[in-house]
Scaffold this motif. Sequence first.
Motif, PDB file in Angstrom:
ATOM      1  N   UNK A  12       0.858  -1.190   0.000  1.00 57.14           N
ATOM      2  CA  UNK A  12       0.000   0.000   0.000  1.00 57.14           C
ATOM      3  C   UNK A  12       0.892   1.237   0.000  1.00 57.14           C
ATOM      4  N   UNK A  13       0.565   2.230  -0.816  1.00 55.67           N
ATOM      5  CA  UNK A  13       1.345   3.461  -0.849  1.00 55.67           C
ATOM      6  C   UNK A  13       1.246   4.198   0.481  1.00 55.67           C
ATOM      7  N   UNK A  14       2.377   4.688   0.988  1.00 65.73           N
ATOM      8  CA  UNK A  14       2.382   5.529   2.177  1.00 65.73           C
ATOM      9  C   UNK A  14       2.123   6.972   1.759  1.00 65.73           C
ATOM     10  N   UNK A  15       1.341   7.692   2.549  1.00 68.89           N
ATOM     11  CA  UNK A  15       0.957   9.056   2.208  1.00 68.89           C
ATOM     12  C   UNK A  15       1.312   9.992   3.353  1.00 68.89           C
ATOM     13  N   UNK A  16       1.857  11.139   2.999  1.00 67.53           N
ATOM     14  CA  UNK A  16       2.305  12.125   3.976  1.00 67.53           C
ATOM     15  C   UNK A  16       1.840  13.506   3.536  1.00 67.53           C
ATOM     16  N   UNK A  17       1.569  14.380   4.505  1.00 65.75           N
ATOM     17  CA  UNK A  17       1.236  15.756   4.187  1.00 65.75           C
ATOM     18  C   UNK A  17      -0.236  15.968   3.889  1.00 65.75           C
ATOM     19  N   UNK A  18      -0.578  17.209   3.589  1.00 65.54           N
ATOM     20  CA  UNK A  18      -1.961  17.605   3.392  1.00 65.54           C
ATOM     21  C   UNK A  18      -2.441  17.289   1.980  1.00 65.54           C
ATOM     22  N   UNK A  19      -3.561  16.562   1.841  1.00 59.19           N
ATOM     23  CA  UNK A  19      -4.145  16.362   0.515  1.00 59.19           C
ATOM     24  C   UNK A  19      -4.438  17.711  -0.135  1.00 59.19           C
ATOM     25  N   UNK A  20      -4.167  17.805  -1.422  1.00 60.26           N
ATOM     26  CA  UNK A  20      -4.381  19.042  -2.151  1.00 60.26           C
ATOM     27  C   UNK A  20      -3.114  19.846  -2.364  1.00 60.26           C
ATOM     28  N   UNK A  40      12.764  10.868   4.445  1.00 53.96           N
ATOM     29  CA  UNK A  40      12.878  11.749   3.274  1.00 53.96           C
ATOM     30  C   UNK A  40      11.514  12.356   2.955  1.00 53.96           C
ATOM     31  N   UNK A  41      10.478  11.518   2.977  1.00 51.56           N
ATOM     32  CA  UNK A  41       9.122  11.994   2.694  1.00 51.56           C
ATOM     33  C   UNK A  41       8.673  13.016   3.729  1.00 51.56           C
ATOM     34  N   UNK A  42       8.923  12.738   4.992  1.00 48.11           N
ATOM     35  CA  UNK A  42       8.507  13.655   6.052  1.00 48.11           C
ATOM     36  C   UNK A  42       9.229  14.997   5.933  1.00 48.11           C
ATOM     37  N   UNK A  43      10.480  14.969   5.487  1.00 54.24           N
ATOM     38  CA  UNK A  43      11.216  16.218   5.283  1.00 54.24           C
ATOM     39  C   UNK A  43      10.583  17.035   4.162  1.00 54.24           C
ATOM     40  N   UNK A  44      10.182  16.374   3.079  1.00 52.97           N
ATOM     41  CA  UNK A  44       9.543  17.094   1.976  1.00 52.97           C
ATOM     42  C   UNK A  44       8.210  17.709   2.394  1.00 52.97           C
ATOM     43  N   UNK A  45       7.499  17.030   3.265  1.00 50.33           N
ATOM     44  CA  UNK A  45       6.223  17.559   3.750  1.00 50.33           C
ATOM     45  C   UNK A  45       6.416  18.924   4.404  1.00 50.33           C
ATOM     46  N   UNK A  46       7.540  19.106   5.086  1.00 46.96           N
ATOM     47  CA  UNK A  46       7.795  20.383   5.770  1.00 46.96           C
ATOM     48  C   UNK A  46       7.987  21.544   4.791  1.00 46.96           C
ATOM     49  N   UNK A  47       8.196  21.219   3.522  1.00 50.61           N
ATOM     50  CA  UNK A  47       8.285  22.263   2.495  1.00 50.61           C
ATOM     51  C   UNK A  47       6.917  22.582   1.890  1.00 50.61           C
ATOM     52  N   UNK A  48       5.891  21.833   2.285  1.00 56.32           N
ATOM     53  CA  UNK A  48       4.553  22.107   1.786  1.00 56.32           C
ATOM     54  C   UNK A  48       4.060  21.146   0.726  1.00 56.32           C
ATOM     55  N   UNK A  49       4.680  19.968   0.639  1.00 52.42           N
ATOM     56  CA  UNK A  49       4.277  18.981  -0.367  1.00 52.42           C
ATOM     57  C   UNK A  49       3.396  17.892   0.235  1.00 52.42           C
ATOM     58  N   UNK A  50       2.592  17.307  -0.603  1.00 52.54           N
ATOM     59  CA  UNK A  50       1.920  16.038  -0.334  1.00 52.54           C
ATOM     60  C   UNK A  50       2.829  14.964  -0.932  1.00 52.54           C
ATOM     61  N   UNK A  51       3.228  13.972  -0.161  1.00 52.19           N
ATOM     62  CA  UNK A  51       4.188  12.971  -0.630  1.00 52.19           C
ATOM     63  C   UNK A  51       3.556  11.585  -0.580  1.00 52.19           C
ATOM     64  N   UNK A  82       2.236   1.981 -13.535  1.00 50.46           N
ATOM     65  CA  UNK A  82       0.821   2.182 -13.211  1.00 50.46           C
ATOM     66  C   UNK A  82       0.637   2.626 -11.764  1.00 50.46           C
ATOM     67  N   UNK A  83       1.512   2.185 -10.862  1.00 48.56           N
ATOM     68  CA  UNK A  83       1.430   2.641  -9.475  1.00 48.56           C
ATOM     69  C   UNK A  83       1.730   4.132  -9.366  1.00 48.56           C
ATOM     70  N   UNK A  84       2.690   4.596 -10.169  1.00 52.77           N
ATOM     71  CA  UNK A  84       2.976   6.035 -10.195  1.00 52.77           C
ATOM     72  C   UNK A  84       1.767   6.789 -10.746  1.00 52.77           C
ATOM     73  N   UNK A  85       1.183   6.259 -11.820  1.00 55.60           N
ATOM     74  CA  UNK A  85      -0.039   6.866 -12.373  1.00 55.60           C
ATOM     75  C   UNK A  85      -1.141   6.944 -11.328  1.00 55.60           C
ATOM     76  N   UNK A  86      -1.335   5.846 -10.598  1.00 54.12           N
ATOM     77  CA  UNK A  86      -2.397   5.809  -9.583  1.00 54.12           C
ATOM     78  C   UNK A  86      -2.180   6.884  -8.522  1.00 54.12           C
ATOM     79  N   UNK A  87      -0.919   7.033  -8.080  1.00 57.84           N
ATOM     80  CA  UNK A  87      -0.629   8.027  -7.048  1.00 57.84           C
ATOM     81  C   UNK A  87      -0.923   9.428  -7.556  1.00 57.84           C
ATOM     82  N   UNK A  88      -0.567   9.695  -8.811  1.00 58.97           N
ATOM     83  CA  UNK A  88      -0.801  11.018  -9.378  1.00 58.97           C
ATOM     84  C   UNK A  88      -2.292  11.275  -9.569  1.00 58.97           C
TER      85      UNK A  88
END
Length: 215
Positions: A12-20, A40-51, A82-88
């Motif tokens: 299952x894909x792990x999700x971090x940060x605010x949707x949108x 790494x993902x949690x660090x990117x979230x601090x920049x304002x990304x959904x990861x 296709x997993x990358x497509x699904x996440x996007x």
Amino acid sequence: MTEIVPIPSPGVALEYGEPGNPIVVLIHDWFGRLPSLEFYAEALVRHGFRVVVPDLYNGFATTDEATARRLLDELDVGFALSLVDDAIEEGRAQGSDRVGVVGFAMGGWIALLHAQAGSADAVVAYYASLEGKDHGVIPCPVQLHLAADDDWAEGQDPDSFVDRLKEHGTPVTRYTYPGTRHGFANATIHGTLDAQSAALAYARTARFLELHLLE
């Protein structure tokens, strides 16, 4: 299969940060989704990304190179894309209007392949490139982080890849880190980790993503 490392939410894909928020899809290397990617993902979230961090190996991860080779050999590239497509697609459904893809080694190769479809606004690849036979036009800016010591298949060397990107008009930024080996940014694999170079590469990645996804 030996040397398997348990991972959270296998398959299952792990999700971090605010949707949108602008979405970054983070793609693991041939070892699988090891714990360092979570930081790494949690660090990117601090920049304002959904990861979003997909699991291309459906629950398997390892720190053993022989096991990693077997996992890579069994990878279905179409399924990975296709997993990358699904996440996007899910990110866009939640309101994310800009997309970045970051990949490491095998994941960098997947990220570059995927970027040719035109759904990303920026792509970052660590110690990865494309051979001529796999290389089409990448219509978004590319950032490359390369080890000083690495092995490349014929036609996959970074010089040839960067030349093709420039011929296609793709904006490309390339960094090579002195004294490093392939895998220098994987903090779970201590034998190849170069913490200083990994930190610098992360800072450059975050700024690149801010430039193309947030500004």
